[in-house]
Design a protein around this motif. Structure first.
Motif, mmCIF file in Angstrom:
data_model
loop_
_atom_site.group_PDB
_atom_site.id
_atom_site.type_symbol
_atom_site.label_atom_id
_atom_site.label_comp_id
_atom_site.label_asym_id
_atom_site.label_seq_id
_atom_site.Cartn_x
_atom_site.Cartn_y
_atom_site.Cartn_z
ATOM 1 N N VAL A 188 0.851 -1.190 0.000
ATOM 2 C CA VAL A 188 0.000 0.000 0.000
ATOM 3 C C VAL A 188 0.886 1.238 0.000
ATOM 4 C CG1 VAL A 188 -1.792 1.268 1.248
ATOM 5 C CG2 VAL A 188 -1.792 -1.240 1.257
ATOM 6 N N ASP A 189 0.634 2.154 -0.945
ATOM 7 C CA ASP A 189 1.450 3.370 -1.001
ATOM 8 C C ASP A 189 0.951 4.395 0.029
ATOM 9 O OD1 ASP A 189 -0.749 4.788 -2.024
ATOM 10 O OD2 ASP A 189 -0.168 4.419 -4.098
ATOM 11 N N PRO A 190 1.690 5.450 0.265
ATOM 12 C CA PRO A 190 1.301 6.444 1.283
ATOM 13 C C PRO A 190 -0.069 7.059 1.051
ATOM 14 C CG PRO A 190 3.593 6.754 0.653
ATOM 15 C CD PRO A 190 3.037 5.742 -0.289
ATOM 16 N N ALA A 191 -0.496 7.126 -0.202
ATOM 17 C CA ALA A 191 -1.804 7.722 -0.509
ATOM 18 C C ALA A 191 -2.949 6.740 -0.306
ATOM 19 C CB ALA A 191 -1.809 8.244 -1.942
ATOM 20 N N GLY A 192 -2.639 5.494 0.063
ATOM 21 C CA GLY A 192 -3.682 4.498 0.278
ATOM 22 C C GLY A 192 -3.987 3.654 -0.933
ATOM 23 N N GLY A 193 -3.233 3.823 -2.029
ATOM 24 C CA GLY A 193 -3.419 2.994 -3.215
ATOM 25 C C GLY A 193 -2.495 1.789 -3.186
ATOM 26 N N VAL A 194 -2.493 1.034 -4.284
ATOM 27 C CA VAL A 194 -1.644 -0.157 -4.397
ATOM 28 C C VAL A 194 -0.482 0.145 -5.325
ATOM 29 C CG1 VAL A 194 -1.552 -2.546 -5.214
ATOM 30 C CG2 VAL A 194 -3.537 -1.756 -3.955
ATOM 31 N N ARG A 195 0.695 -0.347 -4.959
ATOM 32 C CA ARG A 195 1.834 -0.292 -5.862
ATOM 33 C C ARG A 195 2.580 -1.622 -5.760
ATOM 34 N NH1 ARG A 195 6.775 0.566 -3.411
ATOM 35 N NH2 ARG A 195 6.706 1.162 -1.202
ATOM 36 N N PHE A 196 3.534 -1.813 -6.688
ATOM 37 C CA PHE A 196 4.328 -3.039 -6.717
ATOM 38 C C PHE A 196 5.768 -2.723 -6.309
ATOM 39 C CE2 PHE A 196 0.734 -4.023 -9.388
ATOM 40 C CZ PHE A 196 0.428 -5.328 -9.023
ATOM 41 N N ALA A 197 6.308 -3.543 -5.431
ATOM 42 C CA ALA A 197 7.653 -3.330 -4.906
ATOM 43 C C ALA A 197 8.660 -4.212 -5.633
ATOM 44 C CB ALA A 197 7.684 -3.627 -3.406
ATOM 45 N N GLY A 198 9.937 -3.828 -5.559
ATOM 46 C CA GLY A 198 11.008 -4.618 -6.145
ATOM 47 C C GLY A 198 11.617 -5.591 -5.153
ATOM 48 N N ALA A 199 12.643 -6.321 -5.617
ATOM 49 C CA ALA A 199 13.255 -7.365 -4.799
ATOM 50 C C ALA A 199 13.910 -6.796 -3.551
ATOM 51 C CB ALA A 199 14.259 -8.158 -5.637
ATOM 52 N N ASP A 200 14.602 -5.656 -3.681
ATOM 53 C CA ASP A 200 15.300 -5.097 -2.531
ATOM 54 C C ASP A 200 14.311 -4.665 -1.444
ATOM 55 O OD1 ASP A 200 17.671 -5.519 -3.800
ATOM 56 O OD2 ASP A 200 17.899 -3.445 -4.519
ATOM 57 N N GLU A 201 13.243 -4.033 -1.859
ATOM 58 C CA GLU A 201 12.243 -3.583 -0.888
ATOM 59 C C GLU A 201 11.571 -4.773 -0.220
ATOM 60 O OE1 GLU A 201 8.316 -0.650 -0.651
ATOM 61 O OE2 GLU A 201 9.461 -0.819 -2.523
ATOM 62 N N TRP A 202 11.327 -5.829 -1.013
ATOM 63 C CA TRP A 202 10.730 -7.041 -0.457
ATOM 64 C C TRP A 202 11.670 -7.663 0.582
ATOM 65 C CZ3 TRP A 202 10.275 -12.365 -3.236
ATOM 66 C CH2 TRP A 202 9.430 -13.223 -2.496
ATOM 67 N N ALA A 203 12.967 -7.666 0.261
ATOM 68 C CA ALA A 203 13.935 -8.265 1.176
ATOM 69 C C ALA A 203 13.980 -7.510 2.504
ATOM 70 C CB ALA A 203 15.320 -8.280 0.537
ATOM 71 N N ALA A 204 13.745 -6.204 2.458
ATOM 72 C CA ALA A 204 13.762 -5.395 3.681
ATOM 73 C C ALA A 204 12.352 -5.205 4.238
ATOM 74 C CB ALA A 204 14.404 -4.045 3.379
ATOM 75 N N ASP A 205 11.497 -6.146 3.969
ATOM 76 C CA ASP A 205 10.080 -6.021 4.297
ATOM 77 C C ASP A 205 9.847 -5.757 5.778
ATOM 78 O OD1 ASP A 205 7.326 -6.084 4.051
ATOM 79 O OD2 ASP A 205 7.244 -8.249 4.354
ATOM 80 N N THR A 206 8.964 -4.830 6.048
ATOM 81 C CA THR A 206 8.592 -4.515 7.432
ATOM 82 C C THR A 206 7.209 -5.045 7.782
ATOM 83 O OG1 THR A 206 7.680 -2.387 6.701
ATOM 84 C CG2 THR A 206 9.988 -2.433 7.422
ATOM 85 N N GLY A 207 6.659 -5.856 6.915
ATOM 86 C CA GLY A 207 5.337 -6.429 7.184
ATOM 87 C C GLY A 207 4.224 -5.819 6.382
#
Length: 346
Positions: free
Chosen positions: A275-294
């Motif tokens: 979920v992006d800051p505006a409340g919509g949906v976006r797709f993340a990359g591998a690095d962001e997924w690896a650092a996932d905060t839940g």
């Protein structure tokens, strides 16, 4: 002038009936003794009373009987009222015959432990289209197939291959015992191809027979217990619900990062939603997924595309419950269609 007893004998109406029609203003006596209340009727009123007696025997409502008595000097008008009432009686008899036939059928179905489902072929095809994608990859111990489960005025179809589940509910007329049958994939596909018009499905524990026009499809249900799908699709307590347009989401998905994963020697693409800051949906990359905060949920990209295709055009509600719970896709206007995609662990 005749007294009420003589008028009753001459007309075929009882004394109490003559009093009733007097009180209703349909046939008021020509004279009433002010002391004794004794009613007297003319010969013309005896004629009207005979008409009332006949109309009463055929069940004409009191208001229409009053109209017929008022028009007694115009026989053509009275005949029109008689014909109209006869038409209503014949229509009512036809309705009664249909209802009695339905009750006979219902008794036959219950006696033979059978369920009959009647629904639009288009509705059946649409419901199958919404779930079949989730059945094609099923393997042991859950073979490919579709659960058919009757409800109160509807039928629900469910399919799963352990990695995803799809549910579709469509209106239907259900007669006989409640049914819950697991249909093999080939039979479900045959039902999908029955064509237009109305479909009647007769279900027993060991046979499914579907008829649409001059076409008939038959098959044997699978003797397996289907999972408790309602428990599987229950929303999580912290579910993030985001409304999305299917076309826009597909556009985002087309340009989204693709992460390659492997399962049992088979490579497959993964997409990570957040979920992006505006409340919509976006797709993340591998690095962001690896650092996932839940805040992310990763799913098989091809499964997501198939779920979007099965859901049709318009808007969907996505439920993102974090990296360890499934991604849910629900119809915006109702819960008649629903898909659940199992998460891919990092």
């Amino acid at each position: 002038m005749r007294g009420i007893g003589e008028a009753a004998r001459a007309s075929g109406l009882s004394v109490s009936a003559l009093r009733f029609y007097d009180g209703a203003g349909v046939l008021i006596p020509a004279a009433v003794d002010p002391v004794t209340g004794y009613r007297r009727y003319t010969a013309e009123q005896i004629r009207a009373a005979r008409l009332i007696a006949g109309l009463r025997r055929v069940g004409m409502p009191v208001a229409e009987i009053a109209d017929a008595v008022r028009d007694l000097d115009d026989p053509a008008s009275v005949r029109v009222r008689l014909d109209d009432h006869l038409a209503r009686l014949e229509a009512g008899l036809a309705d009664a015959r249909r209802e009695l036939l339905r009750l006979h059928t219902l008794l036959d179905l219950e006696e033979n432990l059978m369920t009959r489902i009647t629904l639009s072929a288009a509705d059946l095809s649409a419901a199958l289209d919404a779930v079949l994608f989730a059945a094609v990859g099923a393997t042991d111990p859950m073979p490919a197939g579709v659960l058919a489960e009757t409800g109160d005025g509807d039928v629900t179809l469910v399919a799963t291959d352990r990695y995803r589940i799809a549910v579709a509910t469509t209106p239907a007329t259900v007669e006989g015992s409640a049914a819950r049958l697991f249909l093999p994939l080939d039979l479900a596909r045959d039902l999908r191809g029955l064509g237009g018009g109305e479909v009647t499905l007769d279900l027993t524990a060991d046979r499914v027979t579907a008829r649409a026009g001059d076409r008939t499809v038959e098959g044997k249900p699978l003797d397996l217990e289907f999972p408790d799908w309602r428990r599987l699709i229950a929303a999580g307590p912290e579910s993030r619900r985001v409304t999305v347009d299917v076309a826009e989401l597909r556009g985002l998905l087309d340009g989204a990062p693709v992460i390659d994963r492997e399962h049992e020697g088979q490579a497959y693409p993964v997409s990570v939603l957040t979920v992006d800051p505006a409340g919509g949906v976006r797709f993340a990359g591998a690095d962001e997924w690896a650092a996932d905060t839940g805040a992310h949920v990763a799913v098989n990209r091809e499964f997501l595309l198939e779920a979007l295709d099965a859901g049709g055009a318009g808007q969907l509600v996505l439920e993102l419950d974090g990296p360890v719970r499934p991604l849910a896709l629900r119809g915006l206007s109702s819960d008649s269609r629903f898909s659940l995609l199992m998460p891919v662990r990092h």
